[in-house]
Design a protein around this motif. Structure first.
Motif, short mmCIF file in Angstrom:
data_model
loop_
_atom_site.label_atom_id
_atom_site.label_comp_id
_atom_site.label_asym_id
_atom_site.label_seq_id
_atom_site.Cartn_x
_atom_site.Cartn_y
_atom_site.Cartn_z
N TYR A 13 -14.03 -8.04 -10.51
CA TYR A 13 -13.26 -7.33 -9.48
C TYR A 13 -11.75 -7.49 -9.68
CZ TYR A 13 -12.16 -5.37 -4.90
OH TYR A 13 -11.67 -4.58 -3.89
N ASP A 14 -11.31 -8.73 -9.87
CA ASP A 14 -9.85 -8.98 -9.98
C ASP A 14 -9.26 -8.25 -11.18
OD1 ASP A 14 -10.00 -10.56 -7.75
OD2 ASP A 14 -10.16 -12.45 -8.86
N GLU A 15 -9.96 -8.28 -12.31
CA GLU A 15 -9.44 -7.59 -13.50
C GLU A 15 -9.38 -6.08 -13.28
OE1 GLU A 15 -11.73 -9.90 -13.38
OE2 GLU A 15 -11.86 -11.11 -15.21
N LEU A 16 -10.38 -5.54 -12.59
CA LEU A 16 -10.42 -4.10 -12.36
C LEU A 16 -9.33 -3.67 -11.37
CD1 LEU A 16 -14.30 -3.58 -12.14
CD2 LEU A 16 -12.80 -2.94 -14.04
N VAL A 17 -9.10 -4.48 -10.36
CA VAL A 17 -8.05 -4.16 -9.38
C VAL A 17 -6.70 -3.98 -10.07
CG1 VAL A 17 -6.65 -5.18 -7.53
CG2 VAL A 17 -9.13 -5.14 -7.33
N ASN A 18 -6.43 -4.80 -11.07
CA ASN A 18 -5.14 -4.74 -11.76
C ASN A 18 -4.93 -3.45 -12.53
OD1 ASN A 18 -4.39 -7.29 -10.85
ND2 ASN A 18 -5.35 -8.34 -12.59
#
Length: 353
Positions: free
Chosen positions: A271-276
């Motif tokens: 999730y965190d990588e995709l949000v960026n």
């Protein structure tokens, strides 16, 4: 545990209603026509038990129509069998009229099977229904492939099991037949159930036989082999596209939920990588603000091509579900080994639990 025959007539909705409707028609008297289907011996066991439960004094006799071919006159034969002392007077009209009006079969149920063997029974049944009353007794006829050109009306009831069976009936019966196949995963059983419930039409015997063949990994090959000795399956297989449509629909129903589950799991895991990476505008002009709105193609294009950031295990799963989804979207059928890999995904085990 119920046998497959007992389950068919007692627990599956369509056959159960068919049996009950036939029973009620018989109890009302007159003539009833039903078609010969699978598990008829158990059908008659059920009918016999239920009739005697309603009226323990009933006399129930079962014959095959072919037994009467040697007799020139069926009505005379019935008179001699059941009321030999009766003296018929021409003023009473036909013998069958007298049998009905004078209640000579009162307290009896005659079951005549396979009337196509001697079609005189059809005219006899219609004549009987014209003059019978509630106390005249009842006659139940069975026919095979060719349905008599009759419609239900007063004292004549005509039933065809095809009018009662639904795809849900066949799915329930198929799932019962395959339940004991312990070597198959839950989802493989579900997949096979979808196939055999469609391929077997309204025939529970074929459904049961196919359930024992574990057709999941090589459905077309096994069906072709089975068709060598079964004309019904052989006829269906003449339309390969029809069979392929059945397999494709079964895969859509069983594979797509797992693909969606894996998509959500991958998004949650990264999730965190995709949000960026967001927001982005895809090739169709759709603006994507949140990871949960990303389809597999978005993850592949915006994340994997840019970073290659999935773990080895997740990357293998992603490639599996991505290619499988594309194949199904283009009406291609997945191979059995691919299905096994998809059905074995641990996220589905979690989902099922």
């Amino acid at each position: 545990m119920l046998s497959s025959e007992m389950l068919w007539w007692n627990q599956v909705a369509g056959p159960s209603r068919y049996l009950q409707d036939a029973l009620e028609a018989i109890l009302e008297g007159g003539t009833t026509f039903i078609n010969e289907t699978a598990y008829m011996e158990h059908f008659f066991m059920q009918i016999n038990d239920k009739l005697l439960h309603k009226n323990s004094s009933l006399q129930i006799d079962i014959y095959d129509a072919s037994e009467f071919i040697i007799y020139e006159n069926i009505e005379d034969t019935l008179i001699h069998k059941y009321v030999a002392e009766y003296n018929h007077h021409p003023m009473d009209g036909s013998l069958i009229k007298a049998i009905a009006e004078k209640n000579l079969l009162s307290g009896r149920i005659l079951i005549i099977r396979n009337i196509e063997e001697d079609e005189r029974w059809i005219n006899l049944g219609i004549e009987f229904s014209k003059y019978c009353s509630f106390n005249s007794g009842a006659i139940l006829f069975t026919y095979n492939d060719k349905k008599p050109l009759l419609k239900s009306h007063r004292q004549v009831s005509v039933f065809d099991l095809v009018d009662y069976i639904t795809i849900y009936d066949m799915q329930l019966f198929a799932s019962y037949c395959i339940a004991d196949q312990s070597s198959l995963s839950f989802m493989m059983k579900n997949y096979i159930t979808q196939i055999i419930s469609r391929v077997s039409g309204n025939d529970p015997e074929i459904c049961k036989e196919l359930a024992l063949m574990q057709i999941g990994e090589n459905a077309l090959g096994i069906l072709n082999h089975f068709a060598e000795n079964n004309s019904k399956i052989r006829k269906m297989l003449k339309s390969v596209k029809n069979i392929e449509d059945i397999l494709w629909e079964a895969q859509i129903q069983t594979v797509f939920p797992i693909i969606e589950q894996e998509r959500k799991r991958i998004i949650e895991s990264y999730y965190d990588e995709l949000v960026n990476l967001l927001p982005v505008t895809d090739e169709f002009g759709k603006k994507i603000y949140f990871p949960q709105d990303m389809e597999l193609r978005h993850i592949r294009y915006y994340y994997l091509k840019a970073t290659g950031g999935l773990s080895k295990e997740d990357d293998e799963i992603f490639q599996l579900i991505y290619s499988s989804r594309n194949d199904l979207a283009h009406l291609k059928i997945l191979e059995g080994q691919v299905l096994q890999r998809i059905f074995a995904l641990k996220s589905f085990t979690t989902m099922k639990g």
